[in-house]
Enzyme design. Structure first.
Site, PDB file in Angstrom:
ATOM      1  CB  SER A  45      -0.745  -0.146   1.271  1.00 56.24           C
ATOM      2  OG  SER A  45      -1.496   1.266   1.345  1.00 56.24           O
ATOM      3  CE1 TYR A  74      -3.942  -2.281   4.675  1.00 56.35           C
ATOM      4  CE2 TYR A  74      -3.415   0.269   4.243  1.00 56.35           C
ATOM      5  CZ  TYR A  74      -3.730  -1.020   3.919  1.00 56.35           C
ATOM      6  OH  TYR A  74      -4.031  -1.406   2.442  1.00 56.35           O
TER       7      TYR A  74
HETATM    8  N1  LIG Z   1      -8.593  -0.360  -1.845  1.00 56.59           N
HETATM    9  C1  LIG Z   1      -7.547   0.129  -1.627  1.00 56.59           C
HETATM   10  O1  LIG Z   1      -7.383   1.562  -1.704  1.00 56.59           O
HETATM   11  C2  LIG Z   1      -6.144  -0.417  -1.171  1.00 56.59           C
HETATM   12  C3  LIG Z   1      -5.010   0.355  -1.399  1.00 56.59           C
HETATM   13  C4  LIG Z   1      -3.542  -0.119  -0.935  1.00 56.59           C
HETATM   14  C5  LIG Z   1      -3.395  -1.356  -0.925  1.00 56.59           C
HETATM   15  N2  LIG Z   1      -4.692  -2.028  -0.613  1.00 56.59           N
HETATM   16  C6  LIG Z   1      -4.560  -3.448  -0.602  1.00 56.59           C
HETATM   17  O2  LIG Z   1      -4.830  -4.087  -1.740  1.00 56.59           O
HETATM   18  C7  LIG Z   1      -5.457  -5.603  -1.231  1.00 56.59           C
HETATM   19  C8  LIG Z   1      -6.659  -5.678  -1.614  1.00 56.59           C
HETATM   20  O3  LIG Z   1      -7.712  -5.001  -1.093  1.00 56.59           O
HETATM   21  P1  LIG Z   1      -9.202  -4.511  -1.714  1.00 56.59           P
HETATM   22  O4  LIG Z   1      -9.179  -3.196  -1.591  1.00 56.59           O
HETATM   23  O5  LIG Z   1      -9.426  -5.366  -2.923  1.00 56.59           O
HETATM   24  O6  LIG Z   1      -9.954  -4.943  -0.538  1.00 56.59           O
HETATM   25  P2  LIG Z   1     -11.200  -6.082  -0.373  1.00 56.59           P
HETATM   26  O7  LIG Z   1     -11.622  -6.193   1.028  1.00 56.59           O
HETATM   27  O8  LIG Z   1     -12.093  -5.952  -1.541  1.00 56.59           O
HETATM   28  O9  LIG Z   1     -10.315  -7.378  -0.536  1.00 56.59           O
HETATM   29  C9  LIG Z   1      -9.562  -8.381   0.319  1.00 56.59           C
HETATM   30  C10 LIG Z   1      -9.849  -9.682   0.238  1.00 56.59           C
HETATM   31  O10 LIG Z   1      -9.143 -10.473   0.927  1.00 56.59           O
HETATM   32  C11 LIG Z   1      -9.620 -11.677   1.573  1.00 56.59           C
HETATM   33  N3  LIG Z   1      -9.277 -11.784   2.878  1.00 56.59           N
HETATM   34  C12 LIG Z   1      -9.388 -11.209   3.946  1.00 56.59           C
HETATM   35  N4  LIG Z   1      -8.695 -11.893   4.775  1.00 56.59           N
HETATM   36  C13 LIG Z   1      -8.302 -13.149   4.569  1.00 56.59           C
HETATM   37  C14 LIG Z   1      -7.868 -14.249   4.824  1.00 56.59           C
HETATM   38  N5  LIG Z   1      -7.562 -14.432   6.143  1.00 56.59           N
HETATM   39  N6  LIG Z   1      -7.908 -15.188   4.122  1.00 56.59           N
HETATM   40  C15 LIG Z   1      -7.964 -15.109   2.815  1.00 56.59           C
HETATM   41  N7  LIG Z   1      -8.674 -14.172   2.096  1.00 56.59           N
HETATM   42  C16 LIG Z   1      -8.826 -12.985   2.982  1.00 56.59           C
HETATM   43  C17 LIG Z   1     -11.375 -10.825   1.774  1.00 56.59           C
HETATM   44  O11 LIG Z   1     -12.223 -11.940   1.595  1.00 56.59           O
HETATM   45  C18 LIG Z   1     -11.389 -10.087   0.482  1.00 56.59           C
HETATM   46  O12 LIG Z   1     -11.967 -10.752  -0.662  1.00 56.59           O
HETATM   47  C19 LIG Z   1      -5.114  -5.574   0.509  1.00 56.59           C
HETATM   48  O13 LIG Z   1      -4.119  -6.195   0.784  1.00 56.59           O
HETATM   49  C20 LIG Z   1      -5.245  -4.090   0.669  1.00 56.59           C
HETATM   50  O14 LIG Z   1      -4.576  -3.810   1.809  1.00 56.59           O
HETATM   51  C21 LIG Z   1      -5.873  -1.682  -1.020  1.00 56.59           C
END
Ligand SMILES: NC(=O)c1ccc[n+]([C@@H]2O[C@H](COP(=O)([O-])OP(=O)(O)OC[C@H]3O[C@@H](n4cnc5c(N)ncnc54)[C@H](O)[C@@H]3O)[C@@H](O)[C@H]2O)c1
Length: 273
Positions: free
Chosen positions: A154, A167
């Site tokens: 991130s 985080y």
């Molecule tokens: N959305 C943003 O702005 C953003 C920005 C920077 C980084 N990220 C990172 O991107 C990645 C995806 O985030 P997103 O925005 O798609 O969120 P999201 O919540 O849509 O996706 C996360 C997925 O991880 C799964 N998950 C959670 N815990 C789990 C576990 N213990 N085992 C298996 N699966 C698990 C959830 O069920 C979900 O489907 C994450 O690592 C997040 O930190 C997101």
């Protein structure tokens, strides 16, 4: 040489953890459209996402996984080994923040429950990177054709964001670990196995919506502040990340390892002046 062929993933087998999430499902689609067999691994909705990919002509299966539990990840790794006899690509998308580990006007850092901080570090560092890299990475390490691991970090790892203390720290650890593992694997296993990370900026998903958009659908004060600091003037969309992932997992980036690539509309480059 046809340079476009370097991006092809034909014949490759890919695991996407958190593959049913907002970013993970877009990553799964990108890898599948480039020719890979995509294994969508998640706590939930894995069958739904993989069957949706199959309707697009993509080879895909869904698996229940809890990335925080090594014994569960081992079971999936064994299944993949039996079925495909190899693994080429791992993209770690599982992760996210928790409201309980987030500071607010009412709750400062000194009031945060330690166990909530531990949960966020555990999900993003151990489950989000270390455990799958250890178990699926071991399978990739035996692949004589090489392979590629991408950890979704991130922007908060590069410049800590207010409120999301655990985080930010956990994702910073993911970056450091990514560099460490890249060196370890290249020097001890194969220079054809690469480890990189992507640092997405702001993409509105279930985990951060409460911080960016209010109940009436308007930007929160924080959301507005963020937009004003993104030179491109908008939040990210899933298509914005697909090309970067494709580049990192394919031969197009064959001399790239140990990097953290921001995909953030210029946020991390902007000083605000
Ligand atoms: N959305 C943003 O702005 C953003 C920005 C920077 C980084 N990220 C990172 O991107 C990645 C995806 O985030 P997103 O925005 O798609 O969120 P999201 O919540 O849509 O996706 C996360 C997925 O991880 C799964 N998950 C959670 N815990 C789990 C576990 N213990 N085992 C298996 N699966 C698990 C959830 O069920 C979900 O489907 C994450 O690592 C997040 O930190 C997101």
């Amino acid at each position: 040489m046809n340079i476009i062929d370097h991006f092809s993933l034909n014949g490759k087998v890919a695991v996407v953890t958190g593959g049913a999430g907002y970013i993970g499902s877009a990553v799964a689609k990108a890898l599948g459209l480039a020719g890979a067999t995509v294994l969508v691994c998640d706590l939930k909705n894995y069958d739904e996402v993989s069957s949706n990919l199959r309707t697009k002509g993509i080879k895909s299966l869904g698996y229940y996984i809890d990335v925080s539990k090594p014994e569960v990840v081992e079971i999936i790794s064994d299944k993949i080994k039996k079925k495909y006899e190899k693994l080429d690509i791992l993209v770690n998308c599982a992760g996210g923040n928790l409201p309980e580990a987030t500071t607010s006007r009412e709750k400062s850092f000194f009031d945060l429950p330690l166990q909530e901080i531990e949960k966020v570090v555990s999900l993003n560092f151990f489950g989000g990177a270390v455990i799958p890299c250890m178990i699926f990475g071991k399978l990739i390490s035996k692949n004589s054709d090489g392979g590629s691991i991408v950890n979704i970090s991130s922007l908060a790892s590069i410049r800590p964001l207010t409120r999301v203390v655990a985080y930010s720290a956990a994702k910073a650890a993911v970056n450091n670990f990514t560099q460490w593992l890249a060196v370890h694997i290249a020097m001890n296993f194969s220079p054809k196995i690469r480890v990189n990370a992507i640092a997405p900026g702001f993409f509105i998903s279930s985990q951060n919506r409460f911080l960016l958009i209010d109940q009436n659908g308007y930007l929160t004060e924080r959301g507005e502040k963020i937009i004003n600091n993104i030179p491109m003037g908008r939040f990210g969309a899933t298509e914005d990340i697909m090309g970067t992932v494709l580049w990192l997992v394919s031969n197009a980036s064959q001399y790239v390892t140990g990097t953290v690539i921001p995909v953030d509309g210029g946020f991390s480059a902007y000083t605000g002046v």
